[in-house]
Design a protein around this motif. Structure first.
Motif, PDB file in Angstrom:
ATOM      1  N   ASN A   1       0.711  -1.217   0.147  1.00 39.79           N
ATOM      2  CA  ASN A   1       0.028  -0.037   0.049  1.00 39.79           C
ATOM      3  C   ASN A   1       0.948   1.403  -0.074  1.00 39.79           C
TER       4      ASN A   1
ATOM      5  N   ASN B   1       3.601   2.986  -1.448  1.00 44.00           N
ATOM      6  CA  ASN B   1       4.430   2.928  -2.542  1.00 44.00           C
ATOM      7  C   ASN B   1       4.773   3.974  -3.385  1.00 44.00           C
TER       8      ASN B   1
ATOM      9  N   SER C   1       1.618   6.129  -5.123  1.00 48.30           N
ATOM     10  CA  SER C   1       0.779   6.759  -4.159  1.00 48.30           C
ATOM     11  C   SER C   1       1.213   8.145  -3.660  1.00 48.30           C
TER      12      SER C   1
ATOM     13  N   LEU D   1      -0.404  11.862  -4.509  1.00 50.98           N
ATOM     14  CA  LEU D   1      -0.721  12.937  -3.405  1.00 50.98           C
ATOM     15  C   LEU D   1       0.115  14.046  -3.433  1.00 50.98           C
TER      16      LEU D   1
ATOM     17  N   LYS E   1      -6.708  -1.451  -1.397  1.00 48.20           N
ATOM     18  CA  LYS E   1      -5.228  -1.346  -1.064  1.00 48.20           C
ATOM     19  C   LYS E   1      -4.399  -1.726  -2.213  1.00 48.20           C
TER      20      LYS E   1
ATOM     21  N   LEU F   1      -4.799   3.031  -7.171  1.00 54.73           N
ATOM     22  CA  LEU F   1      -5.202   4.310  -6.735  1.00 54.73           C
ATOM     23  C   LEU F   1      -6.779   4.576  -6.797  1.00 54.73           C
TER      24      LEU F   1
ATOM     25  N   LYS G   1      -8.580   3.442  -3.874  1.00 52.84           N
ATOM     26  CA  LYS G   1      -8.174   4.223  -2.805  1.00 52.84           C
ATOM     27  C   LYS G   1      -9.057   5.634  -2.687  1.00 52.84           C
TER      28      LYS G   1
ATOM     29  N   GLU H   1      -5.549   8.412   4.983  1.00 51.79           N
ATOM     30  CA  GLU H   1      -6.271   8.041   3.633  1.00 51.79           C
ATOM     31  C   GLU H   1      -7.246   9.034   3.321  1.00 51.79           C
TER      32      GLU H   1
ATOM     33  N   TRP I   1      -7.176  11.326  -0.099  1.00 55.60           N
ATOM     34  CA  TRP I   1      -7.446  10.935  -1.436  1.00 55.60           C
ATOM     35  C   TRP I   1      -8.490  11.696  -1.895  1.00 55.60           C
TER      36      TRP I   1
ATOM     37  N   SER J   1      -7.608  14.254  -4.243  1.00 56.20           N
ATOM     38  CA  SER J   1      -7.107  13.616  -5.539  1.00 56.20           C
ATOM     39  C   SER J   1      -8.171  13.006  -6.429  1.00 56.20           C
TER      40      SER J   1
END
Length: 486
Positions: free
Chosen positions: A44, A46, A49, A53, A254, A257, A260, A446, A449, A452
């Motif tokens: 998760n 990585n 991600s 963000l 998980k 993208l 998430k 979390e 997100w 995003s």
């Protein structure tokens, strides 16, 4: 606040084996899933991600900076717009929409703080329940779904479990048979002679079901141990309750993208909006992932539901929204249970996602037209204000879809920098509520997100609603056969 995020690892380990000499129904699925999710959790965190963000915040801050630096250009744009022939009417409409949306939001916020899920009732008070699981090309996922349902904390003698293979072309039927071998008489399995669509598979389940309450669960969804009990309990408390919506979280959040982002979006859609709708007794859509219906309410509209058409063609999408609409039309309450959690798979790639949204958008257009036929009549003895407000809010989004699209294109053509900078600043401001909401309920890390997702939706999925309106008469599930859309 300690994080309450229902990640997969926590979800499955909540059903730990208390006696090592016993082999509970969930042993194979939950132990395997635990091992899988331990590995998945490590993946998760990585670089991709982090980059996404970071890029999200860079864009929003850059947009905010440009708005500050270009303030004189914005002022001139507003002056030119007001002095134009259409400027004043546009300003009046925009202001009216702003105050309406702001008022609606504050009202929903008030309703959300008043909302409390109904606590589960005793075994004696629980009504009998038929759970229907329609499946098409789900493979081993249907095994996972059925075993999670069988492991529910629900009186076995009051639970009927039906699985219906809708003419799958893969090994779905094999995994249903394997579940049947494991569960024995607790599970009934049926196979449609050909693929007729989810609505027809559910119809067969309704015809075969014997329970006082029907529960529908998608075959790519996993329920918590107490989900069924919490989902069904409102029917024992409220005799006017006709349907109940479950609380949908993302199962594969998980893995990629998009899931998430969608997980944060789902929490806003369900735990905020449906909580408010539930206080009005008028949840507009009971999700296919997990929903419950009173038997009498279903059979009162079943012929109309299975024969439903739109512009002369059979309706093969939006079966959940249609059933909800027809139950609301009967004057019954439709509620939301935040404590009835279900995890479901969502698309992991763009194609699967936009096709899912198109299907939802078309269903929304169709059912809003249907709702318009009764929402201003005396369809309910209690207050009808809430249902009418929700209808107007939904209708407004549809009616204004094309004017806003045209204005957006005009703004981009005339002042592209002003458009992008102001849009990014707006996302920073508006989406901050989603971030704070998710952070309070679950996890701050979390929650980001939400930013995003707003940027992604605004710039790559803005066309969904206009396209859905223009193609509302189109048939087809769209995502069937797409592995990423299961």
């Amino acid at each position: 606040m300690k994080s309450e995020t229902i990640i997969q690892e926590q979800f499955y380990t909540s059903n730990n084996i208390s006696n090592k000499n016993e082999l509970p129904l969930n042993s194979s699925i939950f132990n395997i899933k635990n091992q899988y999710f331990h590995k998945d959790f490590k993946k998760n965190v990585n670089p991709l991600s982090f980059i996404v963000l970071l890029g999200t915040f860079v864009l929003m801050l850059a947009g905010s900076f440009l708005v500050y630096k270009l303030q004189s250009d914005f002022d001139q744009f507003h002056i030119d717009r007001i002095n134009s022939a259409w400027g004043l009417p546009f300003l009046i409409v925009t202001a009216a929409l702003f105050f309406f949306q702001t008022g609606s939001f504050l009202y929903n916020l008030y309703l959300y703080f008043r909302y409390k899920p109904i606590e589960s009732v005793s075994d004696e008070l629980l009504p009998t329940c038929t759970v229907i699981v329609p499946a098409y090309n789900e493979g081993k996922l249907v095994w996972d779904t059925l075993l999670s349902l069988a492991n529910s904390d629900f009186p076995e003698q009051k639970l009927q479990l039906l699985a219906i293979d809708d003419g799958s072309k893969d090994d779905t039927w094999y995994w249903m048979q394997q579940a049947k071998l494991k569960l024995g008489d607790r599970l009934e399995i049926y196979q449609q002679p050909e693929n007729k669509g989810k609505r027809h598979a559910l119809y067969r389940g309704f015809e075969l079901g014997t329970g006082e309450i029907f529960v529908t669960v998608d075959s790519d969804s996993i329920v918590k141990k107490d989900t069924l009990r919490n989902l069904v309990s409102p029917f024992a408390i409220d005799e006017k309750c006709g349907a109940v919506a479950g609380n949908v979280h993302v199962l594969n959040n998980k893995k990629a993208l998009l899931p998430k982002m969608l997980n944060v979006s789902f929490v806003m859609s369900f735990e905020f909006m449906r909580s408010a709708e539930s206080m009005l007794g008028s949840v507009l859509c009971t999700p296919g992932a997990a929903a419950a219906y009173r038997r009498d309410a279903v059979f009162n509209c079943l012929p109309e539901w299975i024969e439903q058409t739109f512009m002369g063609q059979p309706s093969d999408i939006g079966e959940d929204r249609a059933m909800t609409n027809m139950i609301l039309k009967q004057g019954l309450h439709v509620l939301f249970q935040r404590n009835a959690v279900v995890l479901t798979n969502v698309p992991e790639e763009y194609v699967g996602l936009y096709k899912m949204f198109i299907r939802w958008g078309r269903s929304n257009v169709r059912e809003n037209l249907m709702m318009a036929k009764y929402v201003f009549t005396d369809f309910r003895k209690e207050s009808k204000f809430g249902a009418r407000l929700l209808f107007l809010n939904q209708s407004l989004k549809i009616v204004m879809a094309y004017p806003f699209l045209l204005f957006m294109l005009f703004f981009i053509a005339i002042h592209p920098i002003l458009f992008f900078s102001s849009t990014l600043l707006s996302i920073l401001i508006v989406s901050s509520f989603s971030v704070l909401f998710y952070a309070k309920r679950y996890s701050l890390s979390e929650a980001f997100w939400a930013y995003s997702y707003s940027i992604f939706y605004t710039f790559s999925l803005f066309w969904i609603t206009p396209y859905a309106i223009a193609t509302a008469n189109k048939r087809g599930w769209l995502t069937r056969g797409l592995s990423e859309a299961k």
